[in-house]
Write a protein that holds these residues in place. Sequence first.
Motif, PDB file in Angstrom:
ATOM      1  N   GLU A 283       0.829  -1.202   0.000  1.00 16.44           N
ATOM      2  CA  GLU A 283       0.000   0.000   0.000  1.00 16.44           C
ATOM      3  C   GLU A 283       0.866   1.256   0.000  1.00 16.44           C
ATOM      4  N   LEU A 284       1.910   1.238   0.830  1.00 22.07           N
ATOM      5  CA  LEU A 284       2.825   2.381   0.883  1.00 22.07           C
ATOM      6  C   LEU A 284       3.596   2.529  -0.430  1.00 22.07           C
ATOM      7  N   VAL A 285       4.012   1.409  -1.002  1.00 19.74           N
ATOM      8  CA  VAL A 285       4.761   1.433  -2.262  1.00 19.74           C
ATOM      9  C   VAL A 285       3.899   1.999  -3.388  1.00 19.74           C
ATOM     10  N   VAL A 286       2.676   1.525  -3.504  1.00 23.21           N
ATOM     11  CA  VAL A 286       1.777   1.995  -4.567  1.00 23.21           C
ATOM     12  C   VAL A 286       1.525   3.488  -4.425  1.00 23.21           C
ATOM     13  N   GLU A 287       1.257   3.939  -3.212  1.00 28.41           N
ATOM     14  CA  GLU A 287       1.030   5.367  -2.973  1.00 28.41           C
ATOM     15  C   GLU A 287       2.258   6.190  -3.347  1.00 28.41           C
ATOM     16  N   PHE A 288       3.416   5.696  -2.944  1.00 29.72           N
ATOM     17  CA  PHE A 288       4.677   6.382  -3.236  1.00 29.72           C
ATOM     18  C   PHE A 288       4.910   6.495  -4.740  1.00 29.72           C
ATOM     19  N   LEU A 289       4.717   5.394  -5.463  1.00 28.37           N
ATOM     20  CA  LEU A 289       4.966   5.407  -6.905  1.00 28.37           C
ATOM     21  C   LEU A 289       3.941   6.263  -7.644  1.00 28.37           C
ATOM     22  N   GLU A 290       2.707   6.283  -7.170  1.00 27.23           N
ATOM     23  CA  GLU A 290       1.688   7.145  -7.805  1.00 27.23           C
ATOM     24  C   GLU A 290       2.078   8.607  -7.667  1.00 27.23           C
ATOM     25  N   ASN A 291       2.735   8.952  -6.576  1.00 25.71           N
ATOM     26  CA  ASN A 291       3.176  10.337  -6.382  1.00 25.71           C
ATOM     27  C   ASN A 291       4.349  10.724  -7.266  1.00 25.71           C
ATOM     28  N   GLN A 292       4.987   9.707  -7.876  1.00 24.49           N
ATOM     29  CA  GLN A 292       6.115   9.993  -8.790  1.00 24.49           C
ATOM     30  C   GLN A 292       5.637  10.206 -10.225  1.00 24.49           C
ATOM     31  N   GLU A 293       4.342   9.995 -10.493  1.00 28.83           N
ATOM     32  CA  GLU A 293       3.832  10.149 -11.863  1.00 28.83           C
ATOM     33  C   GLU A 293       3.820  11.611 -12.275  1.00 28.83           C
TER      34      GLU A 293
END
Length: 293
Positions: A283-293
């Motif tokens: 969950e933390l990884v997905v949120e983090f990567l979405e913020n890099q878009e």
Amino acid sequence: MYKILLNTTALLLLTSQPLFAQEVTTKHENLTLNAQMQFAEGSSFADGVVLITHGTLAHNKMELIETLQLLLSDSGLNSLAINLSLGINDRHGMYDCQVPHKHKHTDAINEIGAWTNWLKNQGAQNLVLMGHSRGGNQTAWFATNNPTQIKAQVLLAPATWTDEGEKNNYQQRYSQSLTNILSQVEKANKDTWLKDTNFIYCANSQVKAGAFLNYYQADERFNTPFLLNDIKIPTLVISASEDKTVSDLPKMLSQVSNSQVEHRIIEGADHYFRDLYADEVIELVVEFLENQE
């Protein structure tokens, strides 16, 4: 230039993109390296890949790594979980302490580079690195040296280090002075085999002098927070509140001043993020990567 070798299974994987992991291989410094490639449904290399590196003397089918790959796939993310060779051709499973040690901590940095090149040769875009424990330190070390090759990195309970702490740990584990052993080993030829030597988790092992020095000579780069002070790419560090292995990680991270670094703590988790804690990691990884878009 790395010579690429795909086995038959891997070729099928590239065309059919199944939802389960299959083994792929590449050649590196006269060794065959292997890894598990897993695609999310409807995805290809071009959609990006998370490259996962395991911890000390471990492997890519340990519970944590397999769970992470499955959860990443469920979240629409492709992943490649690599097996560090540790000096053994086509290595699988945990490292057997009875096997003489010639591998080095820094070998992993080159092998991460080999797999990064492999992924790019397959057309992979937006590479993200992930590493656990010692593999987290090796991942951060690679990212520090190669900031333009990857999009971001995620470090799970990455290794910490202090010179005093390393010496104390060695003394407690083996009732021997690491300082005295190092002073003797430093005088030896690096290709000399040391017999009945306590090395990492392996008591009374056979170890090359150069390997022993590579793991134990003082170097601040063993301390992941030290590397993160100067990291140039977005970095998520995930620590566990009940981690006894790198219990000083949160304190050390509090001293890192770098806008690229984000630290999150998972309450109740231990060093291996067992059971539902792995879901929180993703969950933390997905949120983090979405913020890099």
